[in-house]
Design an enzyme around this catalytic site. Structure first.
Site, PDB file in Angstrom:
ATOM      1  CB  SER A 137      -0.921   0.018   1.223  1.00  0.00           C
ATOM      2  OG  SER A 137      -0.161   0.087   2.420  1.00  0.00           O
ATOM      3  CG  HIS A 151      -4.905   4.961  -1.517  1.00  0.00           C
ATOM      4  ND1 HIS A 151      -5.983   4.316  -2.098  1.00  0.00           N
ATOM      5  CD2 HIS A 151      -4.428   4.123  -0.568  1.00  0.00           C
ATOM      6  CE1 HIS A 151      -6.158   3.143  -1.506  1.00  0.00           C
ATOM      7  NE2 HIS A 151      -5.226   2.997  -0.587  1.00  0.00           N
ATOM      8  CG  ASN A 153      -4.881  -1.143  -1.163  1.00  0.00           C
ATOM      9  OD1 ASN A 153      -5.227  -2.315  -1.119  1.00  0.00           O
ATOM     10  ND2 ASN A 153      -5.754  -0.139  -1.129  1.00  0.00           N
ATOM     11  NE  ARG A 313       7.186   0.165  13.138  1.00  0.00           N
ATOM     12  CZ  ARG A 313       7.518   1.194  12.347  1.00  0.00           C
ATOM     13  NH1 ARG A 313       6.948   1.316  11.154  1.00  0.00           N
ATOM     14  NH2 ARG A 313       8.414   2.080  12.734  1.00  0.00           N
TER      15      ARG A 313
END
Length: 352
Positions: A137, A151, A153, A313
């Site tokens: 992504s 953007h 992904n 994370r």
């Protein structure tokens, strides 16, 4: 040898042959499970390698396109299984911030994540659904408000039951453009490149997935305000689905092309806008629109929610957020101002 009640005839005891009938069945089941696991491991390794290749390609592409900045890299491990690689470019020549992530995660799917994710076998009970997910992504925030944010992904999901039997698998992904200035040539360039790419794989992909994108990237809490000018979005794209008839290799080729489409869809926009002049008003509006971008990602985005629910994370999950944003109280714009024209341009339309 034992004797039974039937005229003292001996009862056949197969244990003397070294294996009972149940033992033979158990061994056969274990053999099948081993083959299933071998196929699964090979499948996982192949798709993870593909994502790694795409991650490297995209990093090289945006390094070149920025024209001066470099990416730093962090590797992380997920407590429940797997991990990822985060690459971030900060304060570049063209991009104020660019983040490109790759992850391979697996384990027990939390119940809340299973209910949101969908898929066969998801949400069938706490601790009963195993998952494997890998993807790439990126979100790129340009310095200039004349250059849109982009953007992209691509991802692969797999679900299995607690015995390890596969219950569902699919591909997903997409890309969308978020401009800050009403240059109508930019969404045309973007959408035409996407349509051309999609048609190489299936005639229905672009019209279906651009409508899906228009429905998905919406701030419903802002009166259904679009985040940008759309693109394509798809999910639960399964191999051999009769609705498209494409096999696994075909779908891998499609998501690979999605990951590579920005050279045609985004690079021309950057090249023609990066040196355009702008002032304080344009910069201020860019920061306000970035605020709406943040709202979508924190309130509505599936990827953000999935990452937080599966202990990924946090720094990598929130990589999509811009370095700077602003919130003005109930801003109003004059008719025919560039701000008003940009907001009008966000309405879904046929950009081809």
């Amino acid at each position: 040898m034992d004797t039974g009640a039937r005229g003292g005839m001996p009862v056949n005891d197969m244990s003397g042959n070294g294996m009972s009938m149940n033992g033979e069945l158990t061994a056969a089941n274990e053999h099948r499970a081993e083959h299933r696991d071998d196929r699964r491991d090979a499948r996982h390794a192949a798709i993870a390698t593909r994502m790694e290749t795409l991650h490297d390609e995209l990093t090289a592409f945006f390094t070149r396109l920025d024209g001066g900045g470099t990416f730093c890299e962090d590797r992380w491990e997920r407590p429940g299984g797997g991990g990822g690689v985060a690459r971030v470019l900060s304060d570049g020549t063209t991009f104020e911030k660019a983040g490109i992530n790759r992850s391979v995660v697996m384990g027990v799917l939390p119940e809340a994540a299973a209910q949101r994710l969908g898929g066969v076998g998801a949400g069938s009970g706490a601790g009963t659904t195993q998952f494997f997910a890998t993807g790439v992504s990126l979100v790129v925030h340009p310095r200039s408000p004349m250059v849109p944010t982009v953007h992209l992904n691509v991802r692969y999901f797999e679900l299995s039951d607690k015995q390890g039997a596969l219950t569902d698998r699919w591909y997903g992904g997409g890309t969308d453009l978020t401009p800050f200035y009403p240059h109508e040539d930019d969404p045309r360039t973007f959408h035409r490149a996407l349509a051309h790419m999609c048609r190489r794989h299936h005639p229905d992909f672009y019209p279906e997935y651009t409508r899906w994108c228009d429905r998905y990237f919406v701030n419903t809490h802002r009166g259904n305000e679009p985040r940008g000018v759309g693109g394509i979005f798809f999910d639960h794209l399964r191999p051999d689905d009769p609705r498209h008839g494409l096999g696994d290799a075909d779908l891998q080729a499609f998501i690979t092309d999605v990951a590579r489409v920005l050279t045609a869809a985004y690079e021309p926009i950057v090249e023609r806008r990066r040196n355009a002049p702008y002032g304080e008003a344009e910069r201020t509006f860019q920061l306000v629109r970035r605020g709406r971008y943040v709202e979508f990602n924190l309130v509505h985005d599936r990827g953000t929610t999935f990452g937080l629910q599966t202990d990924a994370r946090v720094e990598s999950v929130l990589m999509s957020l811009p370095p700077l944003a602003a919130w003005q109280y109930a801003p109003q714009y004059q008719p025919d101002s560039f701000e008003a024209r940009l907001i009008a341009m966000l309405a879904p339309r046929d950009w081809l």
